[in-house]
Scaffold this active site. Structure first.
Site, PDB file in Angstrom:
ATOM      1  N   GLN A 124      14.485  -0.461  -3.675  1.00  0.00           N
ATOM      2  CA  GLN A 124      15.063  -0.881  -2.398  1.00  0.00           C
ATOM      3  C   GLN A 124      15.320   0.331  -1.519  1.00  0.00           C
ATOM      4  O   GLN A 124      15.772   1.377  -1.984  1.00  0.00           O
ATOM      5  CB  GLN A 124      16.368  -1.646  -2.635  1.00  0.00           C
ATOM      6  CG  GLN A 124      16.873  -2.373  -1.401  1.00  0.00           C
ATOM      7  CD  GLN A 124      17.842  -3.483  -1.763  1.00  0.00           C
ATOM      8  OE1 GLN A 124      18.166  -3.677  -2.925  1.00  0.00           O
ATOM      9  NE2 GLN A 124      18.310  -4.221  -0.768  1.00  0.00           N
ATOM     10  N   GLY A 128      13.703  -1.996   3.616  1.00  0.00           N
ATOM     11  CA  GLY A 128      12.730  -2.759   2.844  1.00  0.00           C
ATOM     12  C   GLY A 128      13.009  -2.721   1.362  1.00  0.00           C
ATOM     13  O   GLY A 128      13.949  -2.061   0.907  1.00  0.00           O
ATOM     14  N   MET A 129      12.208  -3.452   0.618  1.00  0.00           N
ATOM     15  CA  MET A 129      12.341  -3.482  -0.835  1.00  0.00           C
ATOM     16  C   MET A 129      10.999  -3.809  -1.463  1.00  0.00           C
ATOM     17  O   MET A 129      10.077  -4.279  -0.794  1.00  0.00           O
ATOM     18  CB  MET A 129      13.383  -4.520  -1.259  1.00  0.00           C
ATOM     19  CG  MET A 129      13.018  -5.961  -0.885  1.00  0.00           C
ATOM     20  SD  MET A 129      14.223  -7.165  -1.488  1.00  0.00           S
ATOM     21  CE  MET A 129      15.673  -6.676  -0.543  1.00  0.00           C
ATOM     22  N   LYS A 145       5.697  -5.205  -1.417  1.00  0.00           N
ATOM     23  CA  LYS A 145       6.537  -4.337  -0.597  1.00  0.00           C
ATOM     24  C   LYS A 145       6.876  -5.074   0.693  1.00  0.00           C
ATOM     25  O   LYS A 145       6.002  -5.360   1.503  1.00  0.00           O
ATOM     26  CB  LYS A 145       5.795  -3.030  -0.294  1.00  0.00           C
ATOM     27  CG  LYS A 145       6.602  -2.002   0.476  1.00  0.00           C
ATOM     28  CD  LYS A 145       5.792  -0.715   0.627  1.00  0.00           C
ATOM     29  CE  LYS A 145       6.555   0.370   1.352  1.00  0.00           C
ATOM     30  NZ  LYS A 145       5.768   1.623   1.462  1.00  0.00           N
ATOM     31  N   ASP A 238       2.786  14.108   0.818  1.00  0.00           N
ATOM     32  CA  ASP A 238       4.083  13.851   0.187  1.00  0.00           C
ATOM     33  C   ASP A 238       3.919  13.592  -1.305  1.00  0.00           C
ATOM     34  O   ASP A 238       4.536  12.677  -1.862  1.00  0.00           O
ATOM     35  CB  ASP A 238       4.776  12.666   0.861  1.00  0.00           C
ATOM     36  CG  ASP A 238       6.270  12.581   0.518  1.00  0.00           C
ATOM     37  OD1 ASP A 238       6.854  13.624   0.135  1.00  0.00           O
ATOM     38  OD2 ASP A 238       6.847  11.486   0.622  1.00  0.00           O
TER      39      ASP A 238
END
Length: 486
Positions: A124, A128-129, A145, A238
């Site tokens: 989470q 969003g989660m 997602k 990333d």
């Protein structure tokens, strides 16, 4: 494009091909109720048109059961209620080069309940989660997602859209798979491959650190994925333990863990346009994984991913980051210096070859940093080496000799033992050209090809001619090394 509002425009029924009634329920004359999820479009692999779909709520049913609108009784479903028709308009955002990923536009997310059974929350965030879900029809597990576009804001939505575009364009065994996308005016749902073993970081925290072999397998998979991305001019930007998921794992006969990893989270990823020399400028990423050139706000390329692989490899081997400090400012200073240390006792069990790979991955100057493709061919990664790795270029040999001259003296002792007493006492003087270590016949042979070719006295192999780099070492094709005067 067909209007998603049933009350405003009639559509064709997938059962009887007749026009639906113009009312709120959108019921056809054949008594079939049409879904509010009225328009489905496919992102294409080329610039050709997309396909539109009209989907009824019976398109997906749990164990094949459907409900008759008039009787309210369940009846078996024997066919998929989808009508395809050509469209001249494409709703996708860009052209892609790998398979087709359905991008489904809906009025709201209620229709997802018809397709999936939702389970536990896997993660989470602020807007969003990620939820585990089971496809009712296929009985397959997925990770969905869910992002609230209103909470995320326009900038975050742009990153999300870029992530979706990139995931649509890639297909690799060690990159997370995007199955399909659902989008409403307020939310976006990404149906992705489920990695049931969680984050690599979580496994590392339980183990403390990985063995050298375990690390080798992980880095092999990671390097393969990054080499694939770089070949497509995609930079992840990333890479970190949290963004590497584990699909599955097992313990082999040697009691070592084998992991099937997947690179995920392409929110900061970018696809370069133009030649490979195109540079990036945006400072982004996670501090401990950031490359020096990114911290310095200099132009940078895909080589920033290579530095991050080095940080990941270092952490996997010893359980700690290569650079740690009490503040971000001090951390960045350490990263920009790039001085790797192997003082922890754990490093005593790590081969010199593995340490050499780390040094090649974490060169401060990205121009001297190994590439993803070169990493895949590295002897430590392929397992084709049994001894400590030696530098493969003149500059690296110079640095190694200056830092540890004793090791070079040991290596040259064996060479001198194999020569005559007269050859042992020879002193070679540095020169921009290859020193004269050959006899007259060798010189004559060199003149025939128009350059100063020489011959190695150890194995009679050819010596690289006219090296333009002043050095303390000469490298022969037989991998013999001759130390010359400083």
């Amino acid at each position: 494009m067909a209007d998603s509002s049933c009350g405003k425009k009639s559509t064709k029924c997938p059962h009887c091909s007749s026009a639906s009634q113009k009312n709120a329920l959108c019921i056809c004359s054949c008594k079939t109720k049409l879904s509010p999820m009225s328009v489905v479009e496919m992102s294409q692999t080329s610039s050709t048109g997309s396909s539109e779909f009209i989907v009824s709520p019976e398109k997906r049913k749990e164990k094949g059961a459907s409900k008759d609108v008039t009787s309210g009784k369940d009846s078996p479903s024997k066919s998929s209620n989808i009508e395809r028709k050509p469209s001249q308009q494409q709703w996708g955002r860009g052209n892609f080069t790998e398979g087709k990923v359905p991008h489904i536009r809906m009025d709201n997310g209620a229709a997802l309940q018809e397709i999936y059974t939702f389970g536990r929350i896997l993660g989470q965030g602020s807007f969003g989660m990620v939820i585990e879900a089971i496809d009712k029809e296929r009985e397959t597990k997925w990770a969905i997602k869910k992002v609230n576009k209103e909470k995320a804001g326009s900038s975050a939505v742009k990153l999300l859209e870029r992530e979706v575009d990139i995931l649509k364009s890639v297909k690799h065994e060690h990159i997370i798979h995007l199955e399909q996308v659902f989008e409403t005016p307020k939310k976006m749902y990404l149906v992705m491959e489920l990695c049931e073993d969680g984050e690599l970081k979580e496994i590392l925290e339980r183990k403390g650190h990985f063995s050298e072999n375990e690390t080798r397998w992980i880095i092999q998979s990671l390097a393969s994925a990054i080499a694939y991305l770089h070949n497509k001019d995609i930079v992840h930007r990333d890479l970190k333990l949290e963004n590497i998921m584990v699909k599955s794992s097992f313990i082999d006969a040697n009691n070592e863990m084998n992991l099937n990893i997947k690179v995920t989270d392409f929110g900061l990823a970018v696809k370069k346009h133009g030649r490979s020399e195109v540079m990036l400028q945006t400072t982004c990423g996670t501090p401990i994984y950031m490359a020096p050139e990114v911290i310095n706000a200099h132009d940078y390329s895909q080589q920033c991913d290579i530095w991050s692989i080095g940080v990941i490899m270092y952490i996997l081997l010893c359980g700690k980051a290569p650079f740690m400090a009490s503040s971000e400012e001090k951390l960045f200073e350490l990263i920009k210096k790039g001085e790797l240390h192997f003082k922890n006792s754990i490093w005593n069990s790590i081969s010199d070859c593995a340490k050499s790979v780390l040094k090649q991955l974490m060169k401060v100057d990205p121009a001297h940093r190994i590439t993803a493709k070169e990493l895949l061919d590295n002897q430590w990664l392929t397992g084709n080496t049994v001894s400590s790795a030696r530098p493969t270029n003149v500059l690296e040999m110079m640095k190694e000799w200056k830092n540890n001259p004793e090791s070079d003296e040991e290596s040259t002792t064996d060479q001198r033992d194999s020569r005559s007493g007269q050859e042992e006492s020879k002193v070679y003087q540095p020169s921009r050209n290859v020193p004269d270590v050959s006899n007259s016949s060798d010189e004559e042979e060199g003149k025939q090809v128009g350059r100063t070719n020489k011959t190695c006295r150890k194995n009679n192999c050819f010596i690289s001619p006219n090296c333009e780099i002043p050095s303390q070492h000469l490298e022969h094709f037989c991998n013999s090394f001759f130390v010359v005067g400083l």
